[in-house]
Design a protein around this motif. Structure first.
Motif, PDB file in Angstrom:
ATOM      1  N   ASP A 159      -0.971  10.231  14.755  1.00 36.65           N
ATOM      2  CA  ASP A 159       0.231  10.063  13.940  1.00 36.65           C
ATOM      3  C   ASP A 159       0.034  10.434  12.466  1.00 36.65           C
ATOM      4  N   VAL A 160      -1.042   9.964  11.867  1.00 30.73           N
ATOM      5  CA  VAL A 160      -1.266  10.250  10.445  1.00 30.73           C
ATOM      6  C   VAL A 160      -1.473  11.749  10.232  1.00 30.73           C
ATOM      7  N   ALA A 161      -2.173  12.395  11.147  1.00 32.03           N
ATOM      8  CA  ALA A 161      -2.391  13.843  11.042  1.00 32.03           C
ATOM      9  C   ALA A 161      -1.072  14.605  11.114  1.00 32.03           C
ATOM     10  N   ILE A 162      -0.156  14.112  11.941  1.00 32.33           N
ATOM     11  CA  ILE A 162       1.171  14.744  12.038  1.00 32.33           C
ATOM     12  C   ILE A 162       1.892  14.669  10.699  1.00 32.33           C
ATOM     13  N   VAL A 163       1.896  13.488  10.105  1.00 31.80           N
ATOM     14  CA  VAL A 163       2.597  13.311   8.824  1.00 31.80           C
ATOM     15  C   VAL A 163       1.935  14.160   7.737  1.00 31.80           C
ATOM     16  N   GLU A 186      -3.434  -1.065  13.817  1.00 30.58           N
ATOM     17  CA  GLU A 186      -3.064   0.330  13.530  1.00 30.58           C
ATOM     18  C   GLU A 186      -2.104   0.407  12.349  1.00 30.58           C
ATOM     19  N   THR A 187      -1.128  -0.476  12.352  1.00 25.28           N
ATOM     20  CA  THR A 187      -0.113  -0.456  11.300  1.00 25.28           C
ATOM     21  C   THR A 187      -0.739  -0.702   9.933  1.00 25.28           C
ATOM     22  N   ILE A 188      -1.579  -1.710   9.859  1.00 23.54           N
ATOM     23  CA  ILE A 188      -2.228  -2.056   8.588  1.00 23.54           C
ATOM     24  C   ILE A 188      -3.148  -0.923   8.128  1.00 23.54           C
ATOM     25  N   LEU A 189      -3.845  -0.283   9.075  1.00 29.00           N
ATOM     26  CA  LEU A 189      -4.737   0.824   8.753  1.00 29.00           C
ATOM     27  C   LEU A 189      -3.957   2.072   8.333  1.00 29.00           C
ATOM     28  N   ASN A 190      -2.848   2.352   9.031  1.00 24.15           N
ATOM     29  CA  ASN A 190      -2.064   3.554   8.753  1.00 24.15           C
ATOM     30  C   ASN A 190      -1.269   3.463   7.450  1.00 24.15           C
ATOM     31  N   LEU A 193      -2.558   5.132   4.154  1.00 26.19           N
ATOM     32  CA  LEU A 193      -2.648   6.576   4.339  1.00 26.19           C
ATOM     33  C   LEU A 193      -1.260   7.208   4.295  1.00 26.19           C
ATOM     34  N   LEU A 194      -0.306   6.546   4.912  1.00 29.61           N
ATOM     35  CA  LEU A 194       1.066   7.055   4.942  1.00 29.61           C
ATOM     36  C   LEU A 194       1.749   6.906   3.587  1.00 29.61           C
ATOM     37  N   LYS A 195       1.421   5.844   2.893  1.00 29.20           N
ATOM     38  CA  LYS A 195       1.993   5.662   1.548  1.00 29.20           C
ATOM     39  C   LYS A 195       1.585   6.808   0.639  1.00 29.20           C
ATOM     40  N   GLU A 196       0.333   7.236   0.743  1.00 26.00           N
ATOM     41  CA  GLU A 196      -0.150   8.365  -0.065  1.00 26.00           C
ATOM     42  C   GLU A 196       0.584   9.654   0.287  1.00 26.00           C
ATOM     43  N   LEU A 197       1.114   9.724   1.498  1.00 23.99           N
ATOM     44  CA  LEU A 197       1.821  10.920   1.954  1.00 23.99           C
ATOM     45  C   LEU A 197       3.332  10.843   1.696  1.00 23.99           C
ATOM     46  N   SER A 221       0.230  -5.166   5.059  1.00 22.87           N
ATOM     47  CA  SER A 221       0.728  -3.793   4.942  1.00 22.87           C
ATOM     48  C   SER A 221       1.124  -3.477   3.504  1.00 22.87           C
ATOM     49  N   VAL A 222       0.718  -2.298   3.027  1.00 24.23           N
ATOM     50  CA  VAL A 222       1.099  -1.884   1.681  1.00 24.23           C
ATOM     51  C   VAL A 222       2.466  -1.206   1.677  1.00 24.23           C
ATOM     52  N   LEU A 223       3.049  -1.009   2.853  1.00 22.48           N
ATOM     53  CA  LEU A 223       4.392  -0.440   2.961  1.00 22.48           C
ATOM     54  C   LEU A 223       5.360  -1.490   3.496  1.00 22.48           C
ATOM     55  N   PRO A 224       6.624  -1.469   3.046  1.00 19.68           N
ATOM     56  CA  PRO A 224       7.632  -2.348   3.640  1.00 19.68           C
ATOM     57  C   PRO A 224       7.828  -2.009   5.116  1.00 19.68           C
ATOM     58  N   VAL A 225       8.223  -3.004   5.895  1.00 23.51           N
ATOM     59  CA  VAL A 225       8.442  -2.810   7.330  1.00 23.51           C
ATOM     60  C   VAL A 225       9.834  -3.310   7.698  1.00 23.51           C
ATOM     61  N   MET A 226      10.594  -2.435   8.365  1.00 28.76           N
ATOM     62  CA  MET A 226      11.959  -2.745   8.783  1.00 28.76           C
ATOM     63  C   MET A 226      11.985  -3.110  10.263  1.00 28.76           C
ATOM     64  N   ALA A 227      12.761  -4.116  10.605  1.00 30.04           N
ATOM     65  CA  ALA A 227      12.939  -4.515  11.997  1.00 30.04           C
ATOM     66  C   ALA A 227      14.042  -3.688  12.639  1.00 30.04           C
TER      67      ALA A 227
END
Length: 336
Positions: A159-163, A186-190, A193-197, A221-227
């Motif tokens: 997933d991260v490689a795709i983004v 996975e979410t916490i790890l990703n 990396l995704l925030k930087e992208l 998580s450093v990113l907000p998460v929506m339900a």
């Protein structure tokens, strides 16, 4: 009231894939409610995840068609309660509730956003969704539809490689929707990396009932998460406030505009970001969602943009994401 039910099979521009399914067509039910020469239109799509088909919705509605025909229609809210008391599924209620709101607005010669005392001077721009596919196909979809915000469907082994690869082709904001495919770890790890992208937020990374995992995600998580799948009906909003940064309300899942308005209000009271999403509806359903725009922080109403052929006129979304509201009242819908 007179009632008419019609099934449509909506062809998509491209195969649409998420972590759990793929499809090239979207089956949809359009309900017409008519009273004294004025007609309102509502829509609800089929959904295998929730075991809803157009045929099942039509059967539900046909079973109470005589009661609907004799119902003394005053307001959509009273009609909605009548439908709830009949024990219809929320999907069937949604189609009827949207039609009732469109009818009510047209009869009162006002767009719904005006009836709700909001205006369209400012509103969030919809994202455009890129389903799971090969990287080349995902890039091609972005180039075909240049857009300021993309929702990227994920749930693969890379997933991260795709983004990272998609980021090479656009400066647009990214939103990530894993559709329940990740673990908390996975979410916490990703997330960083995704925030930087340039990812703005994550949507429903974990399974809908994994509340313990979401509590971990919320703390780390450093990113907000929506339900999304975790927020179906009104009673879910309060629980989501302890586990998510915001909620994505789907009209089909909650039962239409009537409960969605209450969910928006409750979400804001609890300090949640509020989003409304779509289920690949035609312009019938999208025009109803658009009436809520002034009340929202985010919106995903690109359903009609994903179709090869639409079935209605109403709200139009421009290439820069701005919205043209029709002069017609209610939700502004006319069937083609």
């Amino acid at each position: 009231m007179q009632i008419q039910l019609r099934k449509y099979t909506l062809p998509l521009k491209h195969t649409f894939s998420i972590s759990r399914e793929s499809h090239d067509f979207q089956d949809s039910l359009v309900v017409t409610l008519s009273l004294n020469g004025v007609s309102g239109y509502g829509e609800a799509t089929s959904n295998p995840y929730y075991k809803i088909t157009v045929e099942s919705m039509m059967q539900e509605i046909n079973n109470i068609s005589a009661s609907i025909a004799s119902f003394n229609f005053t307001t959509p809210e009273v009609f909605h309660q009548f439908l709830v008391d009949k024990n219809l599924s929320n999907f069937a209620i949604c189609a009827l509730d949207l039609a009732a709101h469109d009818l009510y607005g047209k009869r009162n010669k006002k767009p719904l956003y005006s009836i709700w005392n909001t205006n369209t001077d400012t509103y969030p721009i919809t994202n455009y969704t890129i389903g799971i596919a090969s990287i080349d196909a995902m890039v091609a979809k972005m180039k075909e539809m240049p857009w300021p915000i993309y929702k990227i469907k994920l749930g693969t082994d890379n997933d991260v490689a795709i983004v990272k690869e998609l980021r090479r082709h656009t400066d647009a904001i990214f939103r990530i929707d894993a559709n329940c495919a990740w673990t908390a770890e996975e979410t916490i790890l990703n997330a960083p990396l995704l925030k930087e992208l340039g990812v703005e937020f994550l949507e429903q990374p974990l399974k809908a009932d994994n509340w313990e995992g979401m509590e971990k995600v919320m703390h780390h998580s450093v990113l907000p998460v929506m339900a999304d799948e975790s927020c179906i009906v009104e009673s879910d909003v309060e629980k989501c406030a302890l586990h998510f940064s915001g909620i994505n309300i789907k009209l089909t899942k909650c039962g239409g505009l009537t409960p969605a308005l209450r969910m928006i209000k409750k979400g804001k009271e609890l300090g949640l970001k509020v989003m409304v999403g779509c289920m690949t509806e035609s312009t019938v359903g999208i025009s109803a969602i658009a009436q809520l725009l002034p009340q929202l922080d985010y919106v995903d109403m690109d359903g009609a943009l994903l179709l090869k052929k639409d079935i209605a006129k109403g709200v139009e979304i421009q290439s820069n994401g701005s919205v043209l509201f029709p002069e017609l009242y209610g939700s502004g819908i006319t069937l083609l």
